[in-house]
Design a protein around this motif. Structure first.
Motif, PDB file in Angstrom:
ATOM      1  N   GLY A   7       0.881  -1.094   0.081  1.00 32.71           N
ATOM      2  CA  GLY A   7      -0.033  -0.053  -0.128  1.00 32.71           C
ATOM      3  C   GLY A   7       0.806   1.301   0.050  1.00 32.71           C
ATOM      4  N   GLY A   8       2.023   1.143   0.758  1.00 30.45           N
ATOM      5  CA  GLY A   8       2.943   2.366   0.591  1.00 30.45           C
ATOM      6  C   GLY A   8       3.457   2.609  -0.698  1.00 30.45           C
ATOM      7  N   LEU A   9       3.736   1.600  -1.425  1.00 27.43           N
ATOM      8  CA  LEU A   9       4.471   1.653  -2.795  1.00 27.43           C
ATOM      9  C   LEU A   9       3.217   2.064  -3.703  1.00 27.43           C
ATOM     10  CD1 LEU A   9       6.672  -1.479  -3.311  1.00 27.43           C
ATOM     11  CD2 LEU A   9       7.318   0.624  -2.673  1.00 27.43           C
ATOM     12  N   GLY A  10       1.795   1.486  -3.406  1.00 25.72           N
ATOM     13  CA  GLY A  10       0.803   2.347  -4.058  1.00 25.72           C
ATOM     14  C   GLY A  10       0.486   3.986  -4.047  1.00 25.72           C
ATOM     15  N   LEU A  11       0.816   4.233  -2.685  1.00 29.25           N
ATOM     16  CA  LEU A  11       0.570   5.625  -2.470  1.00 29.25           C
ATOM     17  C   LEU A  11       1.806   6.448  -3.284  1.00 29.25           C
ATOM     18  CD1 LEU A  11      -0.666   7.437  -0.364  1.00 29.25           C
ATOM     19  CD2 LEU A  11       1.019   7.051   1.234  1.00 29.25           C
ATOM     20  N   SER A  12       3.036   5.790  -3.339  1.00 29.44           N
ATOM     21  CA  SER A  12       4.034   6.478  -4.056  1.00 29.44           C
ATOM     22  C   SER A  12       3.645   6.522  -5.642  1.00 29.44           C
ATOM     23  CB  SER A  12       5.477   5.804  -4.221  1.00 29.44           C
ATOM     24  OG  SER A  12       5.976   5.689  -2.828  1.00 29.44           O
ATOM     25  N   THR A  13       2.884   5.564  -6.142  1.00 33.78           N
ATOM     26  CA  THR A  13       2.638   5.604  -7.499  1.00 33.78           C
ATOM     27  C   THR A  13       1.133   6.571  -7.639  1.00 33.78           C
ATOM     28  OG1 THR A  13       3.000   3.205  -7.624  1.00 33.78           O
ATOM     29  CG2 THR A  13       1.762   4.246  -9.108  1.00 33.78           C
ATOM     30  N   LEU A  14       0.741   6.680  -6.675  1.00 29.79           N
ATOM     31  CA  LEU A  14      -0.563   7.631  -6.881  1.00 29.79           C
ATOM     32  C   LEU A  14      -0.218   8.995  -6.621  1.00 29.79           C
ATOM     33  CD1 LEU A  14      -3.784   8.382  -6.626  1.00 29.79           C
ATOM     34  CD2 LEU A  14      -3.464   8.046  -4.241  1.00 29.79           C
ATOM     35  N   GLY A  15       0.762   9.214  -5.850  1.00 29.56           N
ATOM     36  CA  GLY A  15       1.438  10.657  -5.780  1.00 29.56           C
ATOM     37  C   GLY A  15       2.231  11.038  -7.072  1.00 29.56           C
ATOM     38  N   ALA A  16       2.799   9.966  -7.753  1.00 35.96           N
ATOM     39  CA  ALA A  16       3.247  10.463  -9.074  1.00 35.96           C
ATOM     40  C   ALA A  16       2.391  10.565  -9.986  1.00 35.96           C
ATOM     41  CB  ALA A  16       4.170   9.114  -9.391  1.00 35.96           C
ATOM     42  N   LYS A  17       1.234  10.082 -10.168  1.00 36.55           N
ATOM     43  CA  LYS A  17       0.032  10.370 -11.005  1.00 36.55           C
ATOM     44  C   LYS A  17      -0.469  11.693 -10.659  1.00 36.55           C
ATOM     45  CE  LYS A  17      -1.039   5.828 -12.559  1.00 36.55           C
ATOM     46  NZ  LYS A  17      -2.037   4.790 -12.659  1.00 36.55           N
ATOM     47  N   VAL A  18      -0.736  12.069  -9.283  1.00 36.34           N
ATOM     48  CA  VAL A  18      -1.252  13.204  -9.174  1.00 36.34           C
ATOM     49  C   VAL A  18      -0.514  14.347  -9.374  1.00 36.34           C
ATOM     50  CG1 VAL A  18      -2.182  14.645  -7.002  1.00 36.34           C
ATOM     51  CG2 VAL A  18      -2.774  12.182  -7.468  1.00 36.34           C
TER      52      VAL A  18
END
Length: 80
Positions: free
Chosen positions: A52-63
């Motif tokens: 989930g932390g890695l997913g958060l990183s991916t989400l932040g990059a997209k945003v």
């Protein structure tokens, strides 16, 4: 004093806080396992939170990417 406050609040990383936080969650889980604070079973139990932390990183990059791309489009729309 102002420089210390900016450093403590991560002002230099203001656009990348989400990615740093997500990576830190994953790195903390792996580091705890490597130093022996977690057993393999506990690591596997914590794996969903780490991913989930890695997913958060991916989400932040997209945003952040959307924010950078959308800004010129809004300026062009206002100019018309």
């Amino acid at each position: 004093m102002s420089a210390l406050f900016k450093l403590l609040t991560a002002a230099p990383l203001k656009d990348y806080r989400t990615q740093v936080l997500g990576g830190l969650v994953f790195a903390t889980g792996v580091a705890n396992w490597l130093v022996g604070d977690l057993t393999l079973t506990e690591l596997l139990q914590n794996l969903p939170a780490m991913v989930g932390g890695l997913g958060l990183s991916t989400l932040g990059a997209k945003v952040n990417g959307v924010k950078d791309v959308a800004a010129p489009a809004r300026k062009a729309a206002r100019a018309k």
